[in-house]
Design an enzyme around this catalytic site. Structure first.
Site, PDB file in Angstrom:
ATOM      1  N   ASP A 136     -15.772  -8.893 -64.842  1.00 50.93           N
ATOM      2  CA  ASP A 136     -17.063  -8.387 -65.314  1.00 50.93           C
ATOM      3  C   ASP A 136     -17.978  -8.026 -64.138  1.00 50.93           C
ATOM      4  O   ASP A 136     -17.715  -8.401 -62.978  1.00 50.93           O
ATOM      5  CB  ASP A 136     -17.708  -9.486 -66.183  1.00 50.93           C
ATOM      6  CG  ASP A 136     -18.654  -8.935 -67.242  1.00 50.93           C
ATOM      7  OD1 ASP A 136     -19.070  -7.772 -67.128  1.00 50.93           O
ATOM      8  OD2 ASP A 136     -18.992  -9.692 -68.182  1.00 50.93           O
ATOM      9  N   ASP A 178     -20.870  -3.308 -75.136  1.00 46.70           N
ATOM     10  CA  ASP A 178     -21.218  -4.571 -75.799  1.00 46.70           C
ATOM     11  C   ASP A 178     -21.672  -4.319 -77.231  1.00 46.70           C
ATOM     12  O   ASP A 178     -21.866  -5.264 -77.996  1.00 46.70           O
ATOM     13  CB  ASP A 178     -22.338  -5.290 -75.033  1.00 46.70           C
ATOM     14  CG  ASP A 178     -21.776  -6.117 -73.885  1.00 46.70           C
ATOM     15  OD1 ASP A 178     -20.575  -6.431 -73.923  1.00 46.70           O
ATOM     16  OD2 ASP A 178     -22.533  -6.441 -72.965  1.00 46.70           O
TER      17      ASP A 178
HETATM   18  C1  DGJ Z   1     -21.045  -8.896 -70.448  1.00 47.19           C
HETATM   19  C2  DGJ Z   1     -19.777  -8.515 -71.164  1.00 47.19           C
HETATM   20  O1  DGJ Z   1     -19.843  -7.196 -71.584  1.00 47.19           O
HETATM   21  C3  DGJ Z   1     -19.574  -9.472 -72.323  1.00 47.19           C
HETATM   22  O2  DGJ Z   1     -18.408  -9.113 -73.013  1.00 47.19           O
HETATM   23  C4  DGJ Z   1     -19.465 -10.875 -71.795  1.00 47.19           C
HETATM   24  O3  DGJ Z   1     -18.316 -11.018 -71.016  1.00 47.19           O
HETATM   25  C5  DGJ Z   1     -20.714 -11.227 -70.992  1.00 47.19           C
HETATM   26  N1  DGJ Z   1     -20.955 -10.253 -69.973  1.00 47.19           N
HETATM   27  C6  DGJ Z   1     -20.576 -12.604 -70.377  1.00 47.19           C
HETATM   28  O4  DGJ Z   1     -21.590 -12.905 -69.539  1.00 47.19           O
END
Ligand code: DGJ
Length: 739
Positions: A488, A558
């Site tokens: 991430d 997201d």
């Molecule tokens: C952002 C990501 O897009 C989410 O899926 C998740 O992993 C969060 N970060 C966790 O902090």
């Protein structure tokens, strides 16, 4: 194939469908004569030379083509415009010599033609061997010409690489600047210049923000310069490096389309300048903002690969070529064969879990048909919220017994995955307390400043910092039996001063950060060949070809609300294959599980919610999704051919057809309620007109010809309620039938 006409100095790059023609003119420059549909007769292309017309006067110094010396008239179309002369169009490469001059004049000295594409040092590239230190070897499905130019004033060489695929309508371009003289400074190092004879195009680009990624915008090119790019330290939510030009405003089937993408993940820029003669001058590559690079004697700088795709069959011609290129020539990593059905802990548990609660999640996930169970954020350091512990990649033993969880998951027959955010550090962490100099900042005696999501960028331009993170991740991946890593990146870059470099090299930091990201990903991928890496950046903030080289799928956004997802996935899939688009069903309240499942099936499928709270009916819906995924995903979605049918204010619709045209899945997502709409004719594409298909909606059979010419007709009788209800989906599965 590349044909060099020695007598006329013309290079013809061609395959079955396209031609790209360049020519060394009388002044040793490389002119671009033609890019388009295949030209069969080589003699024709000579006509396009700037100097073909004897009545015209070409002033080299001015780069002007005029009837009279000194008159003003259009520039020639070039592969590279020199900087500091009278050609005031953007040069792709700008260099400051030791004496401060930025004048360069590169002249052709030699070329070579070979099979294959040379992997670029430190950068991901098309057809690169799986291990970076493997020797370059020839591949006969792609040919390259490397042109070498020498600057007339300094001991500098410019190499231009132009490659053409034999089986795909793709041209790849990049530059190498080689310094054999005194130290110079690169002020700009783009990957391509493309001069097109007309600017009569529509420009399609994909902009947005977090949760609203990659919305297609269409601009008619008129008289002003258009510029898109990112200076967020990653390819960004705000604009995507994929974009294209089209002859018709929005035809999936007709007209010329030229697609662009960059095999890169950092700051980038494209500038399109319509010229007074209505030609179009394009430059594209690493952003020149906050970029300089010191090039010492005998050093080289390589630009990332820029990819050009040509279609004369409208947008889908381009789109399908990109899909094949990415699948066959970019995602060379293992694990691209079958994509696991994934369960992710994030949207169900966030930071709040115990070993027992996750064991229960895993049991439920298994029941839903999941293959891979992923523990997202919150397992390390003392991280119970987003305010601490990034940079401390040790298991929080008080919170979780990771060995027990992994064993349990494996015993259930699922694989296990773990989340990392390697490029970031929380001020509240052991790493930061021990090494505040590891973060990017504002410069000497100034504190780091912009804090976003309570985190700072680590200085990945420094091998010391990368090693500090590598050591920790390596230890986790060695100790625990981990099959998958989600990588991430949850904030954009702000300040980018590095404590590890002298003043004159501070302009290198933004590019070096991207090289650091590639380096660590590449290193881990080689050290742990059994681990599947997936990309992510606050959803889809780093959805690009650089990341896809290492990670065959990327979390797309997201936002898991059906209406947003349908558009995000539709627009993303114009440039990227569905197998790259990670899409999960969540507990988002706006839509039914039916809708969320149908939409998510058009990507690499997964779940993220609290599975212990699911109603029985919802579980059944998810099991239906798992079943469809298992039966059709590989042939239809992952390896299939995607056709975009429509994306208008009422609905968006696409169909993916297996390579052998025996199976297909079509999706129609309704964006707006039309209360009295009881009928709808759905015209499909991509089917075999001669085959008959069983339609799983009504269990009747139809010929491919009928479904494509007349269309599938829904009406009240067959469906029972208004079809166009906001947020509702129609999912049609078709399988070849003998009846
Ligand atoms: C952002 C990501 O897009 C989410 O899926 C998740 O992993 C969060 N970060 C966790 O902090």
């Amino acid at each position: 194939m590349i044909h060099f006409d020695r007598e006329n100095n013309v290079f013809h790059f061609f395959n079955e469908h396209i031609s790209y023609v360049v020519y060394i003119d009388g002044f040793n420059r490389l002119e671009t004569l033609y890019f388009g549909e295949r030209l069969k007769d080589d003699r024709d292309v000579l006509q396009a030379r700037t100097t073909a017309n004897e009545n015209l006067y070409l002033d080299k110094k001015m780069n002007l083509l005029t009837p009279y010396p000194g008159d003003f008239s259009p520039h020639s179309r070039l592969e590279y415009s020199d900087h500091g002369e009278m050609d005031k169009r953007d040069s792709p490469i700008v260099i400051r010599n030791e004496n401060g001059s930025t004048y360069t004049a590169f002249e052709y000295v030699r070329h070579k033609i070979y099979h294959g594409i040379k992997p670029l040092p430190d950068l991901p590239s098309l057809d690169a061997p799986w291990k970076r230190d493997e020797p370059f070897y020839n591949r006969d499905h792609v040919d390259t010409a490397e042109f070498v130019f020498r600057d007339v004033t300094a001991n500098l060489y410019l190499h231009e690489f132009i490659s053409i695929y034999r089986d795909k309508d793709v041209i790849v371009k990049s530059f190498q600047v080689e310094n054999k003289g005194k130290k110079v400074q690169l002020l700009r190092a783009f990957s391509l210049q493309l001069d097109l004879p007309t600017s009569d195009y529509y420009f399609h680009h994909f902009s947005g923000e977090q949760n609203r990624e990659r919305k297609e915008h269409i601009e008619k090119i008129s008289h002003s310069v258009l510029e898109i790019g990112s200076n967020y330290g990653r390819s960004s939510h705000q604009e995507n490096p994929f974009c294209f030009l089209s002859e018709h405003e929005n035809s999936y089937t007709d007209g010329e389309v030229i697609g662009f993408n960059l095999v890169y993940s950092g700051n980038w820029k494209m500038r399109l300048s319509p010229e007074p003669d209505r030609s179009l001058h394009i430059v594209y590559g690493i952003s020149d903002e906050d970029f300089t690079w010191v090039l010492g004697k005998n050093e080289s700088f390589y630009t990332p690969e820029a990819v050009l795709v040509y279609s004369h069959n409208g947008i889908d011609g381009m789109s399908q070529t990109f899909h094949r290129l990415i699948r066959e020539n970019l995602m060379t990593a293992p694990h691209t064969e079958s994509r696991p059905l994934l369960f992710n802990s994030w949207e169900g548990a966030y930071f709040y879990f115990t070993t027992d609660s996750l064991l229960e999640y895993a049991d439920h996930a298994k029941e839903l048909g999941v293959d891979l169970f992923v523990l997202d954020d919150g397992w390390f350091g003392k991280r119970d919220s987003d305010t601490s512990s990034l940079g401390d990649w040790t298991v929080n033993q008080e919170k979780i017994d990771l060995h027990r969880l992994i064993d349990h998951v494996h015993q259930l027959g699922m694989r296990f995955g773990l989340w990392f955010e390697p490029e970031m550090v929380s001020p509240n962490s052991e790493l930061f307390r021990a090494h505040p100099e590891y973060v990017l900042g504002m410069g000497e005696n100034k504190d780091w400043s912009s804090l976003t999501r309570s985190q700072l960028w680590l200085d990945f331009s420094s091998p010391v910092v990368i090693e500090a993170i590598h050591k920790q991740i390596h230890a986790i991946l060695s100790e625990y039996s981990i099959d998958y890593v989600k990588w991430d990146n949850n904030r954009a870059m702000g300040e980018h001063f590095s404590n590890f470099y002298p003043a004159e090299k501070q302009g290198e930091i933004t590019h070096r950060l991207t090289l650091g990201y590639f380096h660590l990903l590449g290193q881990l991928r080689e050290e742990f060949p059994g681990v599947f890496f997936e990309g992510c950046a606050s959803g889809g903030g780093r959805f690009d070809l650089g990341t896809l080289y290492f990670c065959p799928q990327i979390w797309c956004s997201d936002d898991t609300i059906g209406s947003m997802r349908a558009t995000i996935q539709y627009d993303t899939s114009l440039g990227y294959p569905l197998s790259a688009i990670s899409s999960h069903v969540s507990a988002a309240l706006d839509d039914s599980y039916r809708t969320k499942v149908d939409v998510a099936l058009f990507g690499t499928y997964g779940y993220e919610m609290n599975p212990t709270k699911l109603q029985d009916a919802d579980k059944e819906e998810l099991k239906r999704g798992s079943e469809i995924y298992r039966t059709y995903h590989h042939n239809v979605i992952q390896e299939g051919v995607l056709y975009h049918l429509a994306d208008n204010d009422l609905y968006s619709s696409m169909i993916s057809v297996s390579q052998d045209q025996s199976q297909a899945m079509a999706l129609c997502f309704c964006k707006r309620t039309r209360p009295y709409s009881y009928q709808f004719t759905w015209k499909l594409r991509g089917l075999d007109p001669k085959k008959r298909y069983l339609c799983h909606l009504d269990h009747k059979t139809y010929s491919g010809e009928y479904l494509m010419k007349a269309g599938y007709h829904f009406c009240n009788d067959s469906y029972g309620e208004p079809l166009f209800q906001r947020g509702k989906t129609l999912l049609m599965i078709l399988t070849e039938s003998n009846y």
